[in-house]
Design an enzyme around this catalytic site. Structure first.
Site, PDB file in Angstrom:
ATOM      1  N   ARG A 109      -8.660  13.304  11.523  1.00 20.36           N
ATOM      2  CA  ARG A 109      -7.228  12.997  11.746  1.00 20.36           C
ATOM      3  C   ARG A 109      -6.410  14.302  11.774  1.00 20.36           C
ATOM      4  O   ARG A 109      -6.746  15.266  11.103  1.00 20.36           O
ATOM      5  CB  ARG A 109      -6.702  12.069  10.628  1.00 20.36           C
ATOM      6  N   GLN A 123       4.473   9.681   6.919  1.00 18.67           N
ATOM      7  CA  GLN A 123       3.609  10.533   6.097  1.00 18.67           C
ATOM      8  C   GLN A 123       4.041  11.987   6.200  1.00 18.67           C
ATOM      9  O   GLN A 123       4.112  12.700   5.200  1.00 18.67           O
ATOM     10  CB  GLN A 123       2.152  10.367   6.527  1.00 18.67           C
ATOM     11  N   LYS A 131       0.832  -1.207   0.000  1.00 14.52           N
ATOM     12  CA  LYS A 131       0.000   0.000   0.000  1.00 14.52           C
ATOM     13  C   LYS A 131       0.874   1.267   0.000  1.00 14.52           C
ATOM     14  O   LYS A 131       0.660   2.171  -0.808  1.00 14.52           O
ATOM     15  CB  LYS A 131      -0.909  -0.026   1.242  1.00 14.52           C
ATOM     16  N   ASP A 163       1.554  -0.250  12.098  1.00 15.57           N
ATOM     17  CA  ASP A 163       0.257  -0.696  11.566  1.00 15.57           C
ATOM     18  C   ASP A 163      -0.109  -2.113  12.025  1.00 15.57           C
ATOM     19  O   ASP A 163      -1.179  -2.613  11.681  1.00 15.57           O
ATOM     20  CB  ASP A 163       0.279  -0.667  10.026  1.00 15.57           C
ATOM     21  N   LYS A 193      -4.954   6.751  14.471  1.00 14.61           N
ATOM     22  CA  LYS A 193      -5.016   6.000  13.206  1.00 14.61           C
ATOM     23  C   LYS A 193      -6.465   5.966  12.700  1.00 14.61           C
ATOM     24  O   LYS A 193      -7.270   6.787  13.090  1.00 14.61           O
ATOM     25  CB  LYS A 193      -4.436   4.603  13.419  1.00 14.61           C
TER      26      LYS A 193
HETATM   27  C1  S3P Z   1       2.238   5.237   6.088  1.00 19.71           C
HETATM   28  C2  S3P Z   1       2.755   5.665   7.282  1.00 19.71           C
HETATM   29  C3  S3P Z   1       2.152   5.345   8.587  1.00 19.71           C
HETATM   30  C4  S3P Z   1       1.159   4.200   8.478  1.00 19.71           C
HETATM   31  C5  S3P Z   1       0.262   4.300   7.291  1.00 19.71           C
HETATM   32  C6  S3P Z   1       1.055   4.378   6.002  1.00 19.71           C
HETATM   33  C7  S3P Z   1       2.915   5.639   4.839  1.00 19.71           C
HETATM   34  O1  S3P Z   1       1.497   6.494   9.085  1.00 19.71           O
HETATM   35  O2  S3P Z   1       0.412   4.109   9.660  1.00 19.71           O
HETATM   36  O3  S3P Z   1      -0.608   3.183   7.202  1.00 19.71           O
HETATM   37  O4  S3P Z   1       2.661   5.039   3.783  1.00 19.71           O
HETATM   38  O5  S3P Z   1       3.742   6.567   4.902  1.00 19.71           O
HETATM   39  P1  S3P Z   1       2.290   7.620   9.931  1.00 19.71           P
HETATM   40  O6  S3P Z   1       3.366   8.115   9.100  1.00 19.71           O
HETATM   41  O7  S3P Z   1       1.271   8.698  10.201  1.00 19.71           O
HETATM   42  O8  S3P Z   1       2.737   6.935  11.191  1.00 19.71           O
END
Ligand code: S3P
Length: 441
Positions: A124, A172, A20, A324, A351
């Protein structure tokens, strides 16, 4: 309603849908590159469709057939050329990754748009990207620190080089700021308190950007991106299976007596595989085979054998590396001998659901004792869930974890609103039943 009943041993070998996080990045980075990108084993799921729909709304055409995504970009100029005076409203659905990463790209391109999403996504936190973007000079406003986010046009001025010391490790947020850094007047540096997933750094590095990542005293990580002088090169990738989807099948194999399963070509990036370290502490029978580096990411097969587990404690940097995986991990912990404790994981409350409170509540509703802590939870072990009805609170990972809990329970687990699973793992039910699980839709 999805019903999972106590099942015979699971056996067999399967490949998982594409990762993903990598699918999101591959689609977005393809639109930022100069030329045609081709991405195989692209994840076709709710959250990645939100990213593709947003790119389409920004004027990018793509083809997606049999897991192959083809998309042509023309660098940041391509975004500017497609920009409309009244920026489009881009619906990010349930996907925080879509919103936070797109925000970085919009900031770099300087084009007007609004980012919005589902009621869940609107709850969020977005101040964590909006404030640092504003510090770089991005004309963006949030709605009280949340979505919708409104970006105004920024007439060609570069953004300001900055050093950000993040209070929370978040891939993220880091990715958003590095993407904005593509249009900065000097390096953008992100210091993170722990090792969040590094797919953005790996991919941008492979596309010709200069990205340095180094450990600094105190266990922190420093990531620095130099704004590239030439456009990013297009991608040609075949994505590995998603480790975070594999997590549910790993726990399924561990808790269902007599099971032995193989998960093929799964992404094994060490910033993602903290669950394997936690399960190793619990004595899990897991082997990795065919390990290799494929297009900049570690990949391999995961062999899982049913094993009696013992409790462990998870805290510190390990939390980020399995951020996750706590819903799946909690199910393994319920079946383990002894009490498992998770601390320093307050981020779980932010989350797709409050994953501390919703997880403990739903586990209790199938007869598993689980105690909520301010920054984690504890689960006394030796529990065989009684079974019962659960409501996954609009959270795909809670739905899958609770479904898996039914495999070795005393009675069936009935998961309400199972369509949410299609957000990240379409084919979850088919994958489990293909391994021999007793599942009814
Ligand atoms: C993700 C980062 C994570 C994760 C999310 C996907 C990404 O979030 O929980 O499912 O693809 O960068 P955070 O960066 O907010 O911890």
């Amino acid at each position: 309603m999805l019903t999972v009943s106590p099942s015979p041993p699971l056996s067999g070998s399967l490949a998982l849908p594409g990762d993903k996080s990598l699918s999101h990045r591959a689609a977005l980075f393809a639109a930022l590159a100069q030329g045609e990108s081709v991405i195989d084993n692209f994840l076709e799921a709710g959250v990645t469709r939100a990213m593709l729909a947003a790119l389409e709304n920004l004027g990018f055409d793509y083809q997606l057939a049999a897991g192959r995504l083809t998309l042509r970009g023309e660098g940041l100029d391509g975004w500017r050329a497609r920009a409309r005076q009244t920026g489009p409203v881009l619906d990010c659905g349930h996907s925080a990754t879509t919103m936070r990463l797109l925000a970085g790209a919009l900031a770099a391109a300087g084009v007007p748009a609004a980012l919005d999403g589902s009621a869940g996504l609107r709850s969020r936190p977005m101040g964590r990207i909006v404030e640092p973007l504003q510090a770089m000079g991005v004309p963006v406003r949030s709605t009280g620190g949340k979505a919708p986010l409104n970006f105004k046009a920024r007439n060609g001025r570069p953004l300001q080089s900055q050093i950000f010391d993040l209070p929370v490790a978040s891939a993220q947020v880091k990715s958003c700021l590095l993407l904005a850094g593509l249009a900065a007047d000097g390096p953008v540096t992100v210091i993170e308190p722990g090792p969040s997933r590094d797919h953005t750094e790996r991919l941008l590095g492979g596309m010709g950007a200069e990205v340095a990542r180094m450990e600094i005293p105190g266990g922190k990580l420093r990531v620095e991106l130099q704004p590239p002088a030439t456009p990013l090169a297009p991608l040609n990738l075949s994505l590995p299976g998603d480790f975070s989807s594999a997590a549910f099948l790993i726990v399924a194999g561990l808790i269902t007596p007599g099971s032995e399963i193989r998960l093929q070509a799964v992404g094994l990036n060490p910033t993602r595989t903290g669950l394997l370290d936690a399960l190793e502490m619990m004595g899990a029978g897991i082997r990795l085979e065919n390990r290799r580096e494929r297009q900049g990411e570690p990949v391999g097969d995961i062999l899982v054998r049913h094993t009696p587990l013992s409790a462990c404690r998870v805290d510190g940097p390990l939390v980020v590396r399995m951020i996750d995986e706590f819903p799946a991990f909690a199910v393994a912990a319920a079946y383990a001998v002894g009490g498992t404790v998770v601390r320093e994981a307050r981020e779980l409350r932010l989350k797709e659901s409050d994953r501390i409170s919703a997880l403990c509540r739903q586990l209790r509703s199938i007869g598993v004792e689980a105690r909520e802590l301010d920054d984690g939870f504890c689960i006394p072990g030796d529990q065989k869930p009684a079974g019962g009805k659960v409501d996954p609170s609009g959270d795909h990972r809670l739905a899958m974890a609770l479904a898996v809990a039914g495999l070795a329970a005393q009675g069936p687990v009935k998961v309400g609103h199972p369509e949410i699973i299609r957000q990240s793992f379409p084919g979850f039910q088919e994958a489990l039943s293909g391994l021999g699980a007793k599942i009814d839709d």
